[in-house]
Scaffold this motif. Structure first.
Motif, PDB file in Angstrom:
ATOM      1  N   PRO A  70       2.387  -9.139  -5.864  1.00 50.41           N
ATOM      2  CA  PRO A  70       2.053  -7.723  -5.688  1.00 50.41           C
ATOM      3  C   PRO A  70       2.411  -6.898  -6.916  1.00 50.41           C
ATOM      4  O   PRO A  70       3.441  -7.098  -7.543  1.00 50.41           O
ATOM      5  CB  PRO A  70       2.886  -7.306  -4.477  1.00 50.41           C
ATOM      6  N   ILE A  71       1.519  -5.983  -7.250  1.00 52.46           N
ATOM      7  CA  ILE A  71       1.733  -5.080  -8.383  1.00 52.46           C
ATOM      8  C   ILE A  71       2.075  -3.678  -7.887  1.00 52.46           C
ATOM      9  O   ILE A  71       2.987  -3.043  -8.389  1.00 52.46           O
ATOM     10  CB  ILE A  71       0.489  -5.046  -9.292  1.00 52.46           C
ATOM     11  N   SER A  72       1.324  -3.208  -6.898  1.00 55.27           N
ATOM     12  CA  SER A  72       1.617  -1.890  -6.337  1.00 55.27           C
ATOM     13  C   SER A  72       1.224  -1.857  -4.863  1.00 55.27           C
ATOM     14  O   SER A  72       0.351  -2.606  -4.423  1.00 55.27           O
ATOM     15  CB  SER A  72       0.893  -0.791  -7.117  1.00 55.27           C
ATOM     16  N   PHE A  73       1.897  -0.983  -4.136  1.00 55.65           N
ATOM     17  CA  PHE A  73       1.656  -0.793  -2.707  1.00 55.65           C
ATOM     18  C   PHE A  73       1.328   0.663  -2.437  1.00 55.65           C
ATOM     19  O   PHE A  73       1.743   1.556  -3.179  1.00 55.65           O
ATOM     20  CB  PHE A  73       2.901  -1.160  -1.889  1.00 55.65           C
ATOM     21  N   PHE A  74       0.625   0.893  -1.337  1.00 52.84           N
ATOM     22  CA  PHE A  74       0.377   2.241  -0.847  1.00 52.84           C
ATOM     23  C   PHE A  74       0.333   2.157   0.671  1.00 52.84           C
ATOM     24  O   PHE A  74      -0.286   1.247   1.223  1.00 52.84           O
ATOM     25  CB  PHE A  74      -0.941   2.784  -1.403  1.00 52.84           C
ATOM     26  N   MET A  75       0.992   3.094   1.336  1.00 54.58           N
ATOM     27  CA  MET A  75       1.047   3.066   2.782  1.00 54.58           C
ATOM     28  C   MET A  75       0.358   4.305   3.340  1.00 54.58           C
ATOM     29  O   MET A  75       0.554   5.408   2.846  1.00 54.58           O
ATOM     30  CB  MET A  75       2.507   3.024   3.244  1.00 54.58           C
ATOM     31  N   THR A  76      -0.482   4.090   4.363  1.00 52.35           N
ATOM     32  CA  THR A  76      -1.159   5.188   5.036  1.00 52.35           C
ATOM     33  C   THR A  76      -0.879   5.107   6.527  1.00 52.35           C
ATOM     34  O   THR A  76      -0.392   4.091   7.025  1.00 52.35           O
ATOM     35  CB  THR A  76      -2.685   5.139   4.816  1.00 52.35           C
ATOM     36  N   ALA A  77      -1.209   6.156   7.225  1.00 52.07           N
ATOM     37  CA  ALA A  77      -1.098   6.147   8.681  1.00 52.07           C
ATOM     38  C   ALA A  77      -2.131   5.175   9.258  1.00 52.07           C
ATOM     39  O   ALA A  77      -3.152   4.893   8.630  1.00 52.07           O
ATOM     40  CB  ALA A  77      -1.321   7.547   9.234  1.00 52.07           C
ATOM     41  N   GLY A  78      -1.866   4.663  10.433  1.00 50.39           N
ATOM     42  CA  GLY A  78      -2.730   3.648  11.027  1.00 50.39           C
ATOM     43  C   GLY A  78      -4.132   4.126  11.327  1.00 50.39           C
ATOM     44  O   GLY A  78      -5.086   3.353  11.292  1.00 50.39           O
ATOM     45  N   GLN A  79      -4.309   5.417  11.622  1.00 47.73           N
ATOM     46  CA  GLN A  79      -5.625   5.916  11.979  1.00 47.73           C
ATOM     47  C   GLN A  79      -6.441   6.362  10.769  1.00 47.73           C
ATOM     48  O   GLN A  79      -7.594   6.729  10.906  1.00 47.73           O
ATOM     49  CB  GLN A  79      -5.497   7.068  12.979  1.00 47.73           C
ATOM     50  N   VAL A  80      -5.869   6.300   9.580  1.00 46.07           N
ATOM     51  CA  VAL A  80      -6.553   6.720   8.360  1.00 46.07           C
ATOM     52  C   VAL A  80      -7.467   5.600   7.876  1.00 46.07           C
ATOM     53  O   VAL A  80      -7.140   4.417   7.975  1.00 46.07           O
ATOM     54  CB  VAL A  80      -5.516   7.096   7.274  1.00 46.07           C
ATOM     55  N   SER A  81      -8.594   5.978   7.313  1.00 50.09           N
ATOM     56  CA  SER A  81      -9.566   5.010   6.808  1.00 50.09           C
ATOM     57  C   SER A  81      -9.007   4.223   5.623  1.00 50.09           C
ATOM     58  O   SER A  81      -8.138   4.709   4.885  1.00 50.09           O
ATOM     59  CB  SER A  81     -10.834   5.753   6.375  1.00 50.09           C
ATOM     60  N   ASP A  82      -9.532   3.027   5.432  1.00 46.60           N
ATOM     61  CA  ASP A  82      -9.120   2.210   4.282  1.00 46.60           C
ATOM     62  C   ASP A  82      -9.557   2.830   2.959  1.00 46.60           C
ATOM     63  O   ASP A  82      -8.999   2.519   1.914  1.00 46.60           O
ATOM     64  CB  ASP A  82      -9.715   0.805   4.393  1.00 46.60           C
ATOM     65  N   TYR A  83     -10.532   3.709   2.991  1.00 50.35           N
ATOM     66  CA  TYR A  83     -11.000   4.349   1.764  1.00 50.35           C
ATOM     67  C   TYR A  83      -9.908   5.208   1.123  1.00 50.35           C
ATOM     68  O   TYR A  83      -9.866   5.344  -0.091  1.00 50.35           O
ATOM     69  CB  TYR A  83     -12.224   5.223   2.031  1.00 50.35           C
ATOM     70  N   THR A  84      -9.025   5.759   1.926  1.00 51.66           N
ATOM     71  CA  THR A  84      -7.923   6.558   1.395  1.00 51.66           C
ATOM     72  C   THR A  84      -6.991   5.692   0.558  1.00 51.66           C
ATOM     73  O   THR A  84      -6.581   6.077  -0.544  1.00 51.66           O
ATOM     74  CB  THR A  84      -7.142   7.215   2.546  1.00 51.66           C
ATOM     75  N   GLY A  85      -6.657   4.512   1.063  1.00 53.79           N
ATOM     76  CA  GLY A  85      -5.830   3.586   0.306  1.00 53.79           C
ATOM     77  C   GLY A  85      -6.521   3.078  -0.943  1.00 53.79           C
ATOM     78  O   GLY A  85      -5.906   2.900  -1.989  1.00 53.79           O
ATOM     79  N   ALA A  86      -7.824   2.852  -0.835  1.00 52.74           N
ATOM     80  CA  ALA A  86      -8.583   2.386  -1.995  1.00 52.74           C
ATOM     81  C   ALA A  86      -8.606   3.444  -3.088  1.00 52.74           C
ATOM     82  O   ALA A  86      -8.444   3.140  -4.268  1.00 52.74           O
ATOM     83  CB  ALA A  86     -10.003   2.022  -1.581  1.00 52.74           C
ATOM     84  N   ALA A  87      -8.800   4.698  -2.714  1.00 51.01           N
ATOM     85  CA  ALA A  87      -8.833   5.778  -3.704  1.00 51.01           C
ATOM     86  C   ALA A  87      -7.473   5.954  -4.366  1.00 51.01           C
ATOM     87  O   ALA A  87      -7.390   6.226  -5.566  1.00 51.01           O
ATOM     88  CB  ALA A  87      -9.279   7.076  -3.038  1.00 51.01           C
ATOM     89  N   ALA A  88      -6.407   5.791  -3.589  1.00 52.37           N
ATOM     90  CA  ALA A  88      -5.064   5.963  -4.145  1.00 52.37           C
ATOM     91  C   ALA A  88      -4.695   4.840  -5.105  1.00 52.37           C
ATOM     92  O   ALA A  88      -3.992   5.067  -6.093  1.00 52.37           O
ATOM     93  CB  ALA A  88      -4.046   6.033  -3.016  1.00 52.37           C
ATOM     94  N   LEU A  89      -5.154   3.641  -4.839  1.00 57.92           N
ATOM     95  CA  LEU A  89      -4.795   2.491  -5.678  1.00 57.92           C
ATOM     96  C   LEU A  89      -5.773   2.237  -6.815  1.00 57.92           C
ATOM     97  O   LEU A  89      -5.554   1.349  -7.626  1.00 57.92           O
ATOM     98  CB  LEU A  89      -4.678   1.236  -4.815  1.00 57.92           C
ATOM     99  N   LEU A  90      -6.835   2.996  -6.884  1.00 50.56           N
ATOM    100  CA  LEU A  90      -7.873   2.758  -7.892  1.00 50.56           C
ATOM    101  C   LEU A  90      -7.328   2.909  -9.308  1.00 50.56           C
ATOM    102  O   LEU A  90      -7.682   2.139 -10.201  1.00 50.56           O
ATOM    103  CB  LEU A  90      -9.043   3.719  -7.661  1.00 50.56           C
ATOM    104  N   ASP A  91      -6.451   3.863  -9.518  1.00 52.02           N
ATOM    105  CA  ASP A  91      -5.899   4.076 -10.859  1.00 52.02           C
ATOM    106  C   ASP A  91      -4.882   3.020 -11.260  1.00 52.02           C
ATOM    107  O   ASP A  91      -4.614   2.828 -12.436  1.00 52.02           O
ATOM    108  CB  ASP A  91      -5.247   5.455 -10.946  1.00 52.02           C
TER     109      ASP A  91
END
Length: 127
Positions: A14-35
């Protein structure tokens, strides 16, 4: 309930992690980890991360290797042989869940849980 999103290297570390709420779409995590994506020629992802904006963002430096959604008529070309290597990501999450504290989520506070995940990842993969 939470979702843990991760960016790993070619060997499954693993290089980086991001945690979201369970009801949030996976797109939110993808946008946060894109950079935080490392320089790579290919990128493996789950079907849940498939969106046109995500594929367009990856075209700038990565070739996406995930198939399109099953509920659409639009076909997406991808390398099936390389996509089978996605199990390295699943193995990384499985090894994290070997830690009882991470698997059963004893910590109700998201910050404490995220700290436990980071500590487990550091000890398992980097020490």
């Amino acid at each position: 309930n939470t979702k843990l999103h991760a960016v790993t290297g070619a060997n499954g570390r693993p290089i980086s992690f991001f945690m979201t709420a369970g009801q949030v779409s996976d797109y939110t995590g993808a946008a946060a980890l894109l950079d935080s994506l490392p320089k790579a020629q290919w990128m493996l992802a789950d079907r849940g991360y498939d969106a046109d904006w995500f594929r367009d963002a990856l075209q700038e430096g990565h070739h996406p290797l995930h198939p399109g959604p099953e509920n659409t008529d639009k076909t997406v070309k991808y390398d099936k042989r390389r996509y089978k290597r996605r199990n390295r990501i699943e193995i990384m999450f499985g090894r994290l869940k070997d830690w009882r504290r991470v698997a059963t989520r004893y910590d109700r506070c998201p910050k404490a849980f995220f700290s436990a995940v980071a500590l487990a990842a550091t000890i398992i993969f980097w020490l």
